[in-house]
Design a protein around this motif. Structure first.
Motif, PDB file in Angstrom:
ATOM      1  N   THR A   1       0.826  -1.197   0.000  1.00  0.00           N
ATOM      2  CA  THR A   1       0.000   0.000   0.000  1.00  0.00           C
ATOM      3  C   THR A   1       0.861   1.247   0.000  1.00  0.00           C
ATOM      4  O   THR A   1       0.410   2.328  -0.311  1.00  0.00           O
ATOM      5  N   LEU A   2       2.119   1.029   0.361  1.00  0.00           N
ATOM      6  CA  LEU A   2       3.020   2.161   0.460  1.00  0.00           C
ATOM      7  C   LEU A   2       2.952   3.018  -0.778  1.00  0.00           C
ATOM      8  O   LEU A   2       2.986   2.511  -1.889  1.00  0.00           O
TER       9      LEU A   2
ATOM     10  N   ARG B   1      -4.277   7.138  -1.193  1.00  0.00           N
ATOM     11  CA  ARG B   1      -5.717   6.969  -1.269  1.00  0.00           C
ATOM     12  C   ARG B   1      -6.307   8.336  -1.112  1.00  0.00           C
ATOM     13  O   ARG B   1      -5.853   9.109  -0.297  1.00  0.00           O
TER      14      ARG B   1
ATOM     15  N   SER C   1      -8.745   9.028   0.343  1.00  0.00           N
ATOM     16  CA  SER C   1      -9.701   8.975   1.430  1.00  0.00           C
ATOM     17  C   SER C   1      -9.597  10.244   2.252  1.00  0.00           C
ATOM     18  O   SER C   1      -8.531  10.592   2.738  1.00  0.00           O
TER      19      SER C   1
ATOM     20  N   ARG D   1      -9.887  11.871   5.654  1.00  0.00           N
ATOM     21  CA  ARG D   1      -9.557  11.079   6.820  1.00  0.00           C
ATOM     22  C   ARG D   1     -10.069  11.672   8.119  1.00  0.00           C
ATOM     23  O   ARG D   1      -9.321  11.859   9.054  1.00  0.00           O
TER      24      ARG D   1
ATOM     25  N   ARG E   1      -8.401   2.947   9.919  1.00  0.00           N
ATOM     26  CA  ARG E   1      -7.221   2.141  10.160  1.00  0.00           C
ATOM     27  C   ARG E   1      -7.631   0.778  10.709  1.00  0.00           C
ATOM     28  O   ARG E   1      -7.101  -0.244  10.325  1.00  0.00           O
TER      29      ARG E   1
ATOM     30  N   ARG F   1      -8.919  -1.283   7.958  1.00  0.00           N
ATOM     31  CA  ARG F   1      -7.845  -1.759   7.118  1.00  0.00           C
ATOM     32  C   ARG F   1      -7.142  -2.945   7.777  1.00  0.00           C
ATOM     33  O   ARG F   1      -6.802  -3.922   7.158  1.00  0.00           O
TER      34      ARG F   1
ATOM     35  N   ARG G   1       5.868   1.527  12.855  1.00  0.00           N
ATOM     36  CA  ARG G   1       5.034   2.216  11.879  1.00  0.00           C
ATOM     37  C   ARG G   1       4.395   1.204  10.926  1.00  0.00           C
ATOM     38  O   ARG G   1       3.216   1.248  10.639  1.00  0.00           O
ATOM     39  N   MET G   2       5.237   0.289  10.440  1.00  0.00           N
ATOM     40  CA  MET G   2       4.719  -0.681   9.478  1.00  0.00           C
ATOM     41  C   MET G   2       3.709  -1.616  10.121  1.00  0.00           C
ATOM     42  O   MET G   2       2.711  -1.976   9.526  1.00  0.00           O
TER      43      MET G   2
ATOM     44  N   LYS H   1       1.930  -0.929  12.754  1.00  0.00           N
ATOM     45  CA  LYS H   1       0.772  -0.152  13.183  1.00  0.00           C
ATOM     46  C   LYS H   1      -0.200   0.085  12.034  1.00  0.00           C
ATOM     47  O   LYS H   1      -1.406   0.101  12.213  1.00  0.00           O
ATOM     48  N   ILE H   2       0.371   0.262  10.857  1.00  0.00           N
ATOM     49  CA  ILE H   2      -0.466   0.548   9.707  1.00  0.00           C
ATOM     50  C   ILE H   2      -1.513  -0.550   9.534  1.00  0.00           C
ATOM     51  O   ILE H   2      -2.673  -0.294   9.260  1.00  0.00           O
TER      52      ILE H   2
END
Lengths: 299, 494
Positions: free
Chosen positions: B21-22, B26, B28, B30, B37, B40, B201-202, B204-205
Motif C-alpha cells: 500500500t506504500l 488513497r 480517502s 480522513r 485504520r 484496514r 510504523r509498518m 501499526k499501519i
C-alpha cells in the motif's frame, strides 16, 4: 493549493512496469555506458530514488525549464504517468543498447519540437529543445546522482565521481546538447551549476509542483511518514541555496542514526518495488551483466 | 481489557499489505482515521485468514529449509563480498524476509500481491560465491573448507535460513550437510531490528489490534535466536538424542566440533520431498501424517518442547511412515508451569468433560481474562474447534476445510470472546499447531484415530498403543526407559 490534481496512486506499479520493460532482455551491445561503468552503479544505488527526487527539485528552479513542464506536460492530471515515463527513458538510455537508447532519445527530441512557449513569469520565450535548458536538466540529474550516493548510498571515490560525470555527457548529447557545452568532470559540473545560479528562481509553478511532489495528497498518515523519510533525504541532499529558494528550513546535520533510518526507509521502498512483476528479473539481468563484467577483469 | 494477540501471521499478512500500500495514495478523506485504520487492519487479518489453512506446497518459501533444493541457483548473481550481502539483505530486507518466513505457513492466505512481494524478496537473494562461503568457513572453523573437511562441495545444494547448505564429507568419513550463514547478516539484521520506529510504523499501519510492542519483542527474540546457529544446533542435538532409536521419527545428529555461531554441521539426510509425498498412496500419506502428529505431541508432552516450524519443507519422507525432521531454528522449551495449564485444558475438555475446569485452566494459562462476563458454554463452544479432532474416538479424516475453520476461528476478532481472550507470549508459538500442523495434515487428507493416538501421548492417560506405529513406539519408549533416558530435555541437559 489548486485543484484538481491526480493522485499518486499506482506510482510504484507504473514505474516498476516502465522499469521492467526498459531493461533489455537481449541487448545488441553494452549501450553507451556498459556494465563496468560508474553510471550503472549509480543507477543501481539504493539512494537512486533520492537522486531522482532531488534532481526534480533542482530542475524546477529554472523558470524556463519549469514553464515548459507546466504549460505542456500532463503532470497535473497524470503525475504518476509523467514520472514513470521519465524514469523509463532514463533506464533505457542507461541500460539499453545503443540503438534502443538512440531511438528513445529521438522520440524525446521529436516531442520537444512542440514544447515551445513564453514563460509568464519572466516573459521569456522558451523551447524544450534549447541546449541551454537540456543541459540544465542534465546537470541537475548528474549532480543529484553524486549527492544522493554520497549521503545515503555507496559514496564514489573522487576518481569515480569524475568518471561518472564524464560518462554521462553522452546522455546530454543524445538529446542534442553539443559536446563542448557539457561538463565532463566534477569541478566543471560545479562551475557550471554556480554559473547558472543567477538564472534560477522559484516560480509559482515550481512551488506548486514541488509541494505536490513532497507531500502528495491522499497519502495515509502512516504511509506519509515513510514518504517523509525519503523526501527529507532529498531536501537534505539539496544545496543550501536551493533550499533557501524554496524556503525550506535548514535541516539539522545528518547523524549516522538518521542516515541509517533513511536507508532503511529506502530499503522498504526497494522491497516493494522488487515485488512488482518483472522488476527482479530486470535487476538480475543488470546484475548478471555487471558481475560478468567485473569477473572478466575489467575492474 | 485490550485484546492482545500476537498473531504473527495476521500481522505479516498486514505487513505485506502495508508494504504494497506504500506510496499508493488513497484519496480517502480522513476525518475518522482511527476507524479507517481499524477497518484496514481487519481487512488484512481477513486476508491472512482467508484460506490460510491451505498449504502452499509449491509456493516459494522465503528461506527454504536445509535439504531443499533451489530451483535454479543463480551462480551468475552470486554474492561475492560481505558488502554484497549487506546490499541484498540489509536496509530492512532481511527483516522483512524473516517476517515473511514466520508467516510462510499461511502464505496461501496472503493475497497474490502480498505473496508475490514476499517470495520475490526470497528470490532476490542469490547464493554466496564459493569463495565467500569458504571465507566464512575459514573464519568460523579456523581453516578453509578443503582442510576442515575431507571433501567439500563448493556448490551449495540449498538455500537455508539466512545462509546456504553445502554437502561435505568429514575427515572421519561422515556425509554431512553444512549450513553456512551469510557474513555480516547478523549485524545487518540486528541494526534493522533496532529501527523500532519504522517497524512500529509498518506494524501499526496494518495491525491496529495488535500490541505492537509485544509483537516487536517477539519478532526480535525469534530473529536474534535464529542468527546464532549454536542454539539451533543445541536444539537439534536434543531432539536427535530424544528420538534416538525411534521407529519412524528421524532427526539428523549434529557434528558439534564443526558447528559454530555461523556454521552448523549435521548428518546428511535424504528422502522424498513433500511434493512427492502427496503423489504416494493414501496409506503412505496416512502413515507420514501419523508420524508428524506423534512428533509434534510427543515433543510437547514428552520433551516439553515444540519445534515451531511445521512446514512441508522441513520434512523428508520415506516409505512406511518414516520421516526425517530437519529445521530446528525455532524451538520453544516449556517449563512445567507453562505446560501444566495446557495439559489441564485438554484434560478437562476432552477427558473429564468439565467445562468449568476448562475455563479455570484457560484463566490459569492467561488465555482468558478472569471474571469475563461470558457464559462458560459460550467459551467452550468457541474453543472446541481447536480440540475437535481429539474430543471423540474413531477414525477421522483431516481436511483443508477443517484446517480453514480452525484458522477462521483463530482470527475471529468479531467473536464476543475477542475482548477477553489473548495469547500469552509463551504460548504464541503453539498457534503453529493450529495454523500449520492441521493445514499440513489437511493437505494430506490424512485419516487416523487422532484421539486414540493422543491418548497414548497424553501424560494423564498414557493409553495403550492403538496403531502398529504406536506399538513400535511403545517398544522404543520401553528401551529408552531401560536406558535411563526417559524425561524431557531438561533432564537430559542437567
Amino acid at each position: 493549493m489548486s485543484e484538481p490534481m491526480g493522485t499518486v496512486a499506482g506510482l510504484v506499479e507504473r514505474s516498476a512496469a516502465a522499469y521492467a520493460a526498459a531493461v533489455p532482455v537481449t541487448p545488441q551491445d553494452d549501450g553507451f555506458f556498459g556494465p563496468g561503468s560508474v553510471t550503472w552503479r549509480v543507477s543501481m544505488d539504493l539512494a537512486a530514488p533520492v537522486a531522482g527526487l532531488r534532481s526534480l527539485l533542482i530542475q524546477a528552479l529554472h523558470p524556463l525549464a519549469m514553464a515548459g513542464v507546466d504549460q505542456h506536460s500532463d503532470w497535473r492530471t497524470d503525475p504518476v504517468g509523467r514520472l514513470a515515463a521519465t524514469s523509463a527513458y532514463e533506464v533505457t538510455v542507461t541500460f539499453g543498447d545503443r540503438a534502443g537508447a538512440t531511438r528513445a532519445a529521438q522520440r524525446v527530441r521529436a516531442v520537444h519540437e512542440y514544447v515551445r512557449g513564453v514563460d509568464t513569469v519572466t516573459g521569456q520565450p522558451y523551447a524544450a529543445g534549447d541546449p541551454v535548458l537540456l543541459l540544465w536538466v542534465h546537470a541537475a540529474l548528474v549532480d543529484s546522482g553524486l549527492a544522493a550516493s554520497a549521503l545515503f548510498g555507496t559514496p564514489l571515490t573522487a576518481a569515480d565521481a569524475d568518471r561518472y560525470v564524464a560518462e554521462m555527457t553522452i546522455a546530454a548529447e543524445l538529446l542534442g546538447v553539443p559536446h563542448e557545452m557539457i561538463p565532463d568532470s566534477v569541478a566543471a559540473l560545479e562551475r557550471y551549476l554556480a554559473g547558472l545560479r543567477p538564472d534560477l528562481r522559484r516560480t509559482p509553478a515550481a512551488a506548486e509542483s514541488m509541494s505536490y511532489l513532497l507531500d502528495p495528497p491522499g497519502l495515509d498518515e502512516d504511509i506519509a511518514e515513510l514518504w517523509r523519510d525519503i523526501r527529507d533525504a532529498a531536501v537534505l541532499a539539496l544545496p543550501g541555496w536551493a533550499r533557501q529558494m524554496y524556503g525550506y528550513p535548514e535541516p539539522p546535520p545528518l547523524t549516522a542514526e538518521r542516515r541509517t533510518e533513511i536507508r532503511q526507509a529506502l530499503g522498504v521502498l526497494d522491497a516493494v518495488f522488487l515485488g512488482e512483476p518483472g522488476v527482479l528479473e530486470a535487476r538480475q539481468r543488470i546484475t548478471a551483466r555487471m558481475r560478468s563484467a567485473s569477473g572478466t577483469g575489467k575492474k | 481489557m485490550r485484546a492482545r494477540r500476537l498473531a504473527i501471521a495476521a500481522v505479516i499478512g498486514g505487513l505485506s499489505v502495508a508494504a504494497l500500500t506504500l506510496l499508493r495514495g488513497r484519496r480517502s478523506a480522513r476525518p475518522r482515521a482511527g476507524r479507517l485504520r481499524v477497518e484496514r487492519g481487519m481487512a488484512a487479518v481477513r486476508l491472512a485468514a482467508r484460506g490460510g489453512a491451505r498449504y502452499a506446497t509449491s509456493a516459494p518459501r522465503l528461506f527454504a529449509s536445509a535439504g531443499e533444493h533451489r530451483e535454479a541457483l543463480r551462480n551468475d548473481l552470486a554474492l561475492q563480498t560481505a558488502e554484497d550481502v549487506a546490499a541484498t539483505l540489509g536496509t530492512m530486507k532481511g527483516v522483512l524476509m524473516k517476517l515473511g518466513q514466520m508467516a510462510s505457513y499461511v502464505d496461501d492466505g496472503l493475497s497474490p500481491a502480498a505473496r508475490r512481494t514476499l517470495s520475490r524478496l526470497q528470490d532476490s537473494v542469490p547464493p554466496m560465491s564459493p569463495e565467500l562461503a569458504a571465507q566464512v568457513i575459514t573464519e568460523e572453523l579456523g581453516q578453509p573448507p578443503d582442510r576442515a573437511f575431507a571433501t567439500w562441495d563448493p556448490e551449495p545444494i540449498a538455500a537455508a535460513s539466512i545462509g546456504q547448505v553445502h554437502r561435505a564429507i568429514t575427515r572421519d568419513g561422515r556425509a554431512v550437510a553444512v549450513k553456512v550463514q551469510y557474513p555480516g547478516i547478523a549485524e545487518t539484521i540486528e541494526a534493522d531490528l533496532g529501527n523500532v520506529g519504522l517497524l512500529r510504523r509498518m506494524l501499526k499501519i496494518t495491525a491496529p489490534m495488535q500490541d505492537v510492542d509485544a509483537l516487536l519483542a517477539e519478532l526480535r527474540e525469534r530473529v536474534t535466536e535464529e542468527l546464532d546457529y549454536r542454539r539451533e544446533a543445541r536444539n537439534q542435538q536434543m531432539f536427535a538424542r530424544y528420538y534416538a532409536g525411534h521407529p519412524t521419527i528421524g532427526v539428523p545428529g549434529i557434528v558439534p566440533e564443526l558447528s559454530t555461531r555461523r556454521v552448523v554441521t549435521s548428518e546428511l539426510a535424504d528422502g522424498a520431498r513433500f511434493a512427492e509425498l502427496v503423489t504416494w498412496p493414501q496409506a503412505e500419506r496416512d502413515l507420514a501424517a501419523e508420524t508428524i502428529y506423534r512428533f509434534v505431541f510427543r515433543s510437547l508432552y514428552g520433551a516439553h518442547s515444540f519445534n515451531g516450524d511445521p512446514h512441508p519443507g522441513n520434512y523428508l519422507f520415506h516409505r512406511g511412515g518414516r520421516v526425517t525432521f530437519l529445521d530446528f531454528g525455532l524451538v520453544k522449551h516449556f517449563t512445567p508451569d507453562e505446560l501444566r495449564p495446557l495439559v489441564a485444558m485438554v484434560k478437562h475438555l476432552c477427558v473429564d468433560n468439565d467445562p468449568e475446569g476448562f475455563r479455570r485452566a484457560m484463566e490459569d494459562a492467561g488465555f482468558l481474562m478472569r471474571g469475563a462476563p461470558l457464559p462458560t458454554d459460550m467459551i467452550v463452544e468457541h474453543m472446541a474447534v481447536f480440540y475437535d479432532t481429539v474430543r471423540e474416538r474413531g477414525p477421522r479424516t483431516m481436511t483443508g476445510a477443517y484446517a480453514s475453520s480452525v484458522t477462521r476461528r483463530f482470527f475471529d476478532f468479531r467473536s464476543p470472546l475477542a475482548a477477553y481472550v489473548q495469547i500469552p507470549r509463551s504460548y504464541v508459538i503453539l498457534q503453529r499447531i493450529n495454523l500449520g500442523l492441521f493445514a499440513l495434515l489437511g493437505e494430506l487428507s490424512a485419516t487416523a484415530d487422532w484421539r486414540c493416538i493422543a491418548e497414548e501421548i497424553w501424560p494423564f492417560v498414557q493409553g495403550p498403543p492403538c496403531t502398529p506405529m504406536g506399538a513400535a513406539e511403545a517398544g522404543w519408549r520401553a528401551s529408552r526407559t531401560r536406558a535411563g533416558n526417559p524425561g524431557p530435555f531438561g533432564s537430559i541437559i542437567t
